[in-house]
Design an enzyme around this catalytic site. Structure first.
Site, short mmCIF file in Angstrom:
data_model
loop_
_atom_site.label_atom_id
_atom_site.label_comp_id
_atom_site.label_asym_id
_atom_site.label_seq_id
_atom_site.Cartn_x
_atom_site.Cartn_y
_atom_site.Cartn_z
N CYS A 117 0.83 -1.20 0.00
CA CYS A 117 0.00 0.00 0.00
C CYS A 117 0.86 1.26 0.00
O CYS A 117 1.90 1.30 0.65
CB CYS A 117 -0.87 0.02 1.26
SG CYS A 117 -2.33 -0.99 1.13
N ASP A 309 -4.43 0.81 11.07
CA ASP A 309 -5.22 0.13 10.04
C ASP A 309 -6.73 0.34 10.24
O ASP A 309 -7.52 -0.13 9.42
CB ASP A 309 -4.90 -1.38 10.02
CG ASP A 309 -3.49 -1.64 9.51
OD1 ASP A 309 -2.88 -0.73 8.93
OD2 ASP A 309 -2.98 -2.76 9.72
N ARG A 401 -7.02 -7.27 -1.47
CA ARG A 401 -5.79 -7.65 -0.78
C ARG A 401 -6.05 -8.00 0.68
O ARG A 401 -5.29 -8.75 1.29
CB ARG A 401 -4.77 -6.50 -0.84
CG ARG A 401 -4.30 -6.20 -2.26
CD ARG A 401 -3.20 -5.18 -2.26
NE ARG A 401 -2.26 -5.51 -1.21
CZ ARG A 401 -1.65 -4.63 -0.43
NH1 ARG A 401 -1.86 -3.36 -0.59
NH2 ARG A 401 -0.81 -5.02 0.49
N1 EPU Z 1 9.53 1.98 9.91
C1 EPU Z 1 10.80 2.47 9.89
N2 EPU Z 1 11.81 1.63 9.49
C2 EPU Z 1 11.59 0.32 9.16
C3 EPU Z 1 10.28 -0.16 9.22
C4 EPU Z 1 9.25 0.68 9.59
O1 EPU Z 1 11.04 3.64 10.18
O2 EPU Z 1 12.55 -0.37 8.85
C5 EPU Z 1 8.42 2.87 10.33
C6 EPU Z 1 7.31 2.98 9.27
O3 EPU Z 1 7.61 3.97 8.33
C7 EPU Z 1 6.11 3.32 10.13
C8 EPU Z 1 6.36 2.54 11.41
O4 EPU Z 1 7.77 2.26 11.44
O5 EPU Z 1 6.10 4.70 10.43
C9 EPU Z 1 5.60 1.24 11.52
O6 EPU Z 1 5.81 0.45 10.38
P1 EPU Z 1 5.85 -1.13 10.45
O7 EPU Z 1 7.19 -1.61 10.03
O8 EPU Z 1 5.38 -1.58 11.80
O9 EPU Z 1 4.80 -1.55 9.34
P2 EPU Z 1 4.84 -2.90 8.54
O10 EPU Z 1 5.39 -3.94 9.42
O11 EPU Z 1 5.45 -2.70 7.22
C10 EPU Z 1 2.51 -3.81 9.28
C11 EPU Z 1 1.20 -4.15 8.63
C12 EPU Z 1 0.50 -2.88 8.19
C13 EPU Z 1 0.29 -1.99 9.42
C14 EPU Z 1 1.63 -1.71 10.12
C15 EPU Z 1 1.50 -0.93 11.39
C16 EPU Z 1 1.56 -6.31 7.63
C17 EPU Z 1 1.65 -7.12 6.39
N3 EPU Z 1 1.43 -5.00 7.47
O12 EPU Z 1 3.29 -3.16 8.30
O13 EPU Z 1 -0.78 -3.28 7.68
O14 EPU Z 1 -0.29 -0.77 9.02
O15 EPU Z 1 2.28 -2.98 10.42
O16 EPU Z 1 0.68 -1.59 12.29
O17 EPU Z 1 1.57 -6.84 8.72
C18 EPU Z 1 -2.66 -3.18 6.30
O18 EPU Z 1 -2.98 -4.31 6.69
O19 EPU Z 1 -3.45 -2.44 5.65
C19 EPU Z 1 -1.34 -2.65 6.61
C20 EPU Z 1 -0.79 -1.65 5.94
#
Ligand code: EPU
Length: 439
Positions: A117, A309, A401
């Site tokens: 996304c 979310d 998705r």
């Molecule tokens: N971030 C960093 N560095 C990194 C990784 C993340 O700065 O290396 C920051 C991101 O920019 C953001 C925050 O940390 O500001 C949180 O991001 P996170 O890494 O936790 O997100 P993600 O793991 O990529 C998952 C979910 C998302 C959900 C987020 C937050 C999955 C597949 N995706 O993403 O779900 O929004 O955690 O809870 O588990 C959705 O389902 O619609 C979705 C986007």
């Protein structure tokens, strides 16, 4: 163009069974790369992201088979494949989750930069930091592909705190890699979302030694091998929250089955503050919307806070509430692609840094809108359900998705919506009540 046509202003009522959680199923599917022998994953939702990851795992030497409606069998049959195909990885963010398992089990991974996304800046620096601390070496010659190898991973202490809290998939990646590392790994500022907990429980059931599950400090003692197992995925707290919000915004009443009320406590509290009646009914949750919702201020944050979310869906509720509410987005400050679309339906919303001010309207009017990401799409479906008249929603591939058979299931609750061809969206003309109304 494929879209969803919604005839709104009808209450959403009845019983609905919540599916397994997408965001738990995806990392657990990736986690099976670490194991020997068959895995039988149950309650794996039928979603586009699941299909794509299944194909990615197939190209990485895994036999993947659906045995019934919601069971997915996964077993490693060829350990030599370490290259994830670009055309698949680019379609979904969660494909980054194969990095840790490949590295730990096969010593090498080649993964194109992941897609997913468009919800603002989504770096992977914390994944890289964590895996590097375990001994992984990243090749730096190509920005479009992550190439990483490790002769041996060694446990150490790693801090995964980022500018907006921890990282969900970063914690998953580092935790998975650490299960097969030599010695003990401590992850400080680990994400403690229920989906991360579910992954840790799955790994422990496979033979891993992870302590501190549910806290922000995980201790992982490396083991020599993990075995495949049968495992049931937790219910999807975001799908459940979206259905609850559908009942709330239409003045309907639903009973959610197969839910973990604890996992969605912050969402249920927000709904209660808006005047929604919530009753725990044995294992189920009953949700009854009021005649008029009350506007509130809310801020999203990592678990156990209000999930990012759910932010677009809750913003849609504010758009038809009594009063004015302030939304603050504490995880993805740019996650607001739904705002301009809600304005097309007559919502009075003003963007501000990291958030929005929403002044509730008596009603929204159906119109032509476009979903630009998954949860924005969910928010727009809710707005369409609340609006008078016909709403035509484009960009529905985003909804596929993350929501299984969304239209059919909402129809079973009395909503009127169907998938259909919709015309291209007309250019935006500013709505009389939109920006200046909240200025
Ligand atoms: N971030 C960093 N560095 C990194 C990784 C993340 O700065 O290396 C920051 C991101 O920019 C953001 C925050 O940390 O500001 C949180 O991001 P996170 O890494 O936790 O997100 P993600 O793991 O990529 C998952 C979910 C998302 C959900 C987020 C937050 C999955 C597949 N995706 O993403 O779900 O929004 O955690 O809870 O588990 C959705 O389902 O619609 C979705 C986007």
């Amino acid at each position: 163009m494929q879209g969803i046509v919604i005839h709104g202003a009808r209450p959403v009522c009845g019983d609905i069974r919540v599916n397994g959680a997408k965001n738990a199923a995806l990392p657990i599917m990736a986690g099976t790369l670490l194991t020997e022998g068959p895995n039988e994953l149950r309650r794996v939702p039928r979603l586009k992201d699941v299909r794509i990851l299944r194909q990615i795992l197939g190209s990485l030497g895994m036999a993947a088979q659906r045995t019934d409606e919601d069971t997915l069998n996964l077993e490693v049959v060829d350990k030599d494949q370490c290259l994830a195909p670009r055309e698949l990885v680019e379609q979904m963010r969660a494909s980054i989750c194969v990095l840790g398992p490949l590295l730990a089990r096969r010593g090498y991974a080649e993964v194109p930069a992941p897609g997913g996304c468009v919800i603002g800046d989504r770096p992977i620096d914390l994944h890289v930091k964590g895996l590097r601390a375990l001994g992984a070496e990243f090749e730096e010659d190509d920005e479009t592909t992550i190439r990483v190898h490790a002769k041996c991973l060694r446990g150490t202490t790693i801090d995964l705190e980022g500018p907006h809290g921890s990282t969900v998939l970063g914690t998953a990646n580092v935790m998975m890699a650490a299960t097969l590392a030599e010695g003990t790994t401590v992850i400080k500022h680990a994400a403690c979302e229920p989906e991360v907990q579910d992954l840790a429980r799955y790994l422990n059931a496979c033979g891993a030694r992870i302590r501190g599950i549910g806290s922000d400090r995980l201790t992982i003692e490396g083991v020599d091998r993990l075995r495949g197992i049968p495992y049931t995925i937790i219910p999807d707290r975001i799908e459940a929250g979206t259905f609850a919000a559908a009942a709330a915004v239409t003045g309907g009443a639903i009973r959610l089955q197969n839910v973990c009320p604890d996992h969605m406590a912050s969402t249920l509290r927000v709904l209660q503050r808006m005047g929604v009646c919530i009753v725990n009914d044995g294992g189920a949750v009953r949700v009854e919307g009021p005649e008029r919702l009350q506007a509130i201020d809310f801020e999203t944050s990592p678990y156990p806070g209000i999930p990012t979310d759910m932010q677009p869906q809750l913003t849609s509720l504010l758009a038809v509430s009594d009063g004015t509410g302030q939304v603050t987005e504490g995880v993805y400050p740019e996650r607001f692609t739904h705002i301009s679309e809600l304005q097309r339906l007559g919502a009075s919303i003003r963007r501000q840094e990291g958030g929005a001010i929403v002044r509730g309207e008596k009603t929204l009017q159906g119109g032509a809108v476009t979903a630009k990401d998954l949860r924005a799409g969910a928010g727009l479906v809710l707005a369409g359900l609340a609006a008078h008249g016909k709403t035509q929603l484009r960009g529905v591939h985003h909804l596929d998705r993350g929501y299984q058979q969304l239209e059919e299931r909402l129809r079973s609750l009395g909503a009127e919506l169907h998938r259909s061809c919709v015309p291209d969206q007309p250019p935006r003309t500013s709505h009389p009540q939109s920006d200046e109304a909240c200025a």
